[in-house]
Design an enzyme around this catalytic site. Structure first.
Site, short mmCIF file in Angstrom:
data_model
loop_
_atom_site.label_atom_id
_atom_site.label_comp_id
_atom_site.label_asym_id
_atom_site.label_seq_id
_atom_site.Cartn_x
_atom_site.Cartn_y
_atom_site.Cartn_z
N TRP A 13 0.84 -1.20 0.00
CA TRP A 13 0.00 0.00 0.00
C TRP A 13 0.87 1.25 0.00
CZ3 TRP A 13 -3.59 2.96 -1.27
CH2 TRP A 13 -3.86 4.14 -0.58
N HIS A 14 1.91 1.26 0.80
CA HIS A 14 2.75 2.44 0.88
C HIS A 14 3.57 2.64 -0.39
CE1 HIS A 14 2.49 3.84 5.24
NE2 HIS A 14 1.51 2.97 5.04
N ASP A 15 3.93 1.56 -1.06
CA ASP A 15 4.64 1.70 -2.34
C ASP A 15 3.71 2.26 -3.41
OD1 ASP A 15 7.02 1.41 -3.93
OD2 ASP A 15 6.13 -0.35 -4.87
N ASN A 47 6.29 5.48 6.93
CA ASN A 47 6.79 4.14 6.62
C ASN A 47 7.48 3.47 7.80
OD1 ASN A 47 5.86 4.47 4.00
ND2 ASN A 47 7.80 5.34 3.31
#
Length: 129
Positions: A13-15, A47
């Protein structure tokens, strides 16, 4: 449920979550591009703790060097959902990794947290549509 699935889901999700449709040029527009592997981005405040998820995947990346980080992050996430009892998520492979830290998105590009009221409102909108 093992701790592995949540870490991998959050990593993917963060990527992908840095995508900005208003920026035309790749890789500046962000998205699932493997940029989280670089120290400059993995150290963004949002992150925190994702370096552990990255460390879990690194041996796989080392063994299968032809697989991009972007594809690996998304595959790990889809596998985590399935392992947690969720549906099998189809994935399109062939994502391209950024090649240097200078191509990472600036800090603050991830969407912010929603309040409970906003989540309920969004849920109702989805039901209407």
């Amino acid at each position: 449920m093992r701790p592995f699935p949540l870490k991998q889901l959050r990593l993917a999700w963060h990527d992908a979550g840095t995508y900005n449709k208003n920026i035309e040029e790749w890789p500046l527009r962000g998205g699932a591009n493997g940029s989280l592997r670089f120290e400059i981005e993995i150290k963004h405040a949002a992150n925190a703790g994702l370096v552990n998820a990255l460390k879990l995947l690194q041996p796989i990346k080392d063994k299968y060097s032809g697989v991009t980080y972007a594809d690996l992050f998304q595959l790990a996430s889809a596998t985590a959902v399935e392992e947690a009892g969720g549906p099998k998520i189809p994935i399109k492979y062939g994502k391209v990794d950024v090649s240097e830290p200078e191509q990472c998105p600036e800090e603050g590009r991830l969407p912010g947290k929603l309040t409970v009221k906003e989540e309920i409102s969004n849920s109702k909108k989805k039901q209407v549509w």
